[in-house]
Scaffold this active site. Sequence first.
Site, PDB file in Angstrom:
ATOM      1  N   GLY A  34      -9.333   6.732  -3.061  1.00 37.07           N
ATOM      2  CA  GLY A  34      -9.086   5.310  -2.840  1.00 37.07           C
ATOM      3  C   GLY A  34      -9.979   4.800  -1.730  1.00 37.07           C
ATOM      4  CG  LEU A  35     -11.285   0.677  -1.872  1.00 32.36           C
ATOM      5  CD1 LEU A  35     -10.830  -0.772  -1.958  1.00 32.36           C
ATOM      6  CD2 LEU A  35     -12.810   0.764  -1.838  1.00 32.36           C
ATOM      7  CB  SER A  36     -12.248   3.100   4.071  1.00 31.37           C
ATOM      8  OG  SER A  36     -11.954   3.243   5.445  1.00 31.37           O
ATOM      9  N   GLY A  37      -8.872   2.867   4.283  1.00 30.56           N
ATOM     10  CA  GLY A  37      -7.771   2.000   4.696  1.00 30.56           C
ATOM     11  C   GLY A  37      -6.666   1.864   3.667  1.00 30.56           C
ATOM     12  CB  SER A  38      -6.348   2.847   0.120  1.00 32.12           C
ATOM     13  OG  SER A  38      -6.774   4.198   0.157  1.00 32.12           O
ATOM     14  CE  LYS A  40      -9.250   7.943   0.961  1.00 28.98           C
ATOM     15  NZ  LYS A  40      -9.321   6.587   1.547  1.00 28.98           N
ATOM     16  CB  SER A  41      -5.632  10.284   5.988  1.00 26.99           C
ATOM     17  OG  SER A  41      -6.955  10.595   5.606  1.00 26.99           O
ATOM     18  CB  SER A 108     -13.822  11.267  -4.039  1.00 28.70           C
ATOM     19  OG  SER A 108     -12.445  10.972  -4.060  1.00 28.70           O
TER      20      SER A 108
END
Length: 199
Positions: A34-38, A40-41, A108
């Site tokens: 997914g996008l940065s800030g979505s 994920k982490s 990714s």
Amino acid sequence: MSTQHNTVWHDSSITKEDRRKQNHHSSFVLWFTGLSGSGKSTIANALAKELYKRNIRNYVLDGDNIRNGLNKDLSFSDEDRTENIRRISEVSKLFVDNGTVVLTAFISPFLQDREKAKEIVSEEEFIEIFVSCPIEECEKRDPKGLYSKARKGEIPDFTGIDSPYEEPVSSALTVKTNEKNVSESVDAILTYLQEKKLI
């Protein structure tokens, strides 16, 4: 120059199945994209805690952390992004072989790279989770201030701004983080894993 022709695969004396039996659970990759800030982490780490509580051995591979070590020699060019994902795929495969559940949190952005990751790990042990969030919401969050820098031209080839993000077409699970909070997102993934009898 590749040295592959000078190497011979050495089989382990302890198999993946042996390790799974010892751990009392299966092993597989949860591939968060997914996008940065979505989120994920954040979701991957929250899920890791829940799996740990259930005595499921797991490890989170985070994009920023990996780029501070194993992949610190790579840029954000398309070619290096592809190499970044290839290396992570190979590392993930080792974790699966070790009987561990691995959670990868990487943008990714390219479909082809994620398909290659699935091939490397193996389709039956690869679960793609699309962490879906509109770019407008990701920019509002901007936890690392990256979107702001990208808009100013300070970060070239930034995904979603001047480099594409190719959304999954057949992910195992989609979590919409503009609609669900972290706890709800984790619960949705746990439910999926339980339904598939993976945990």
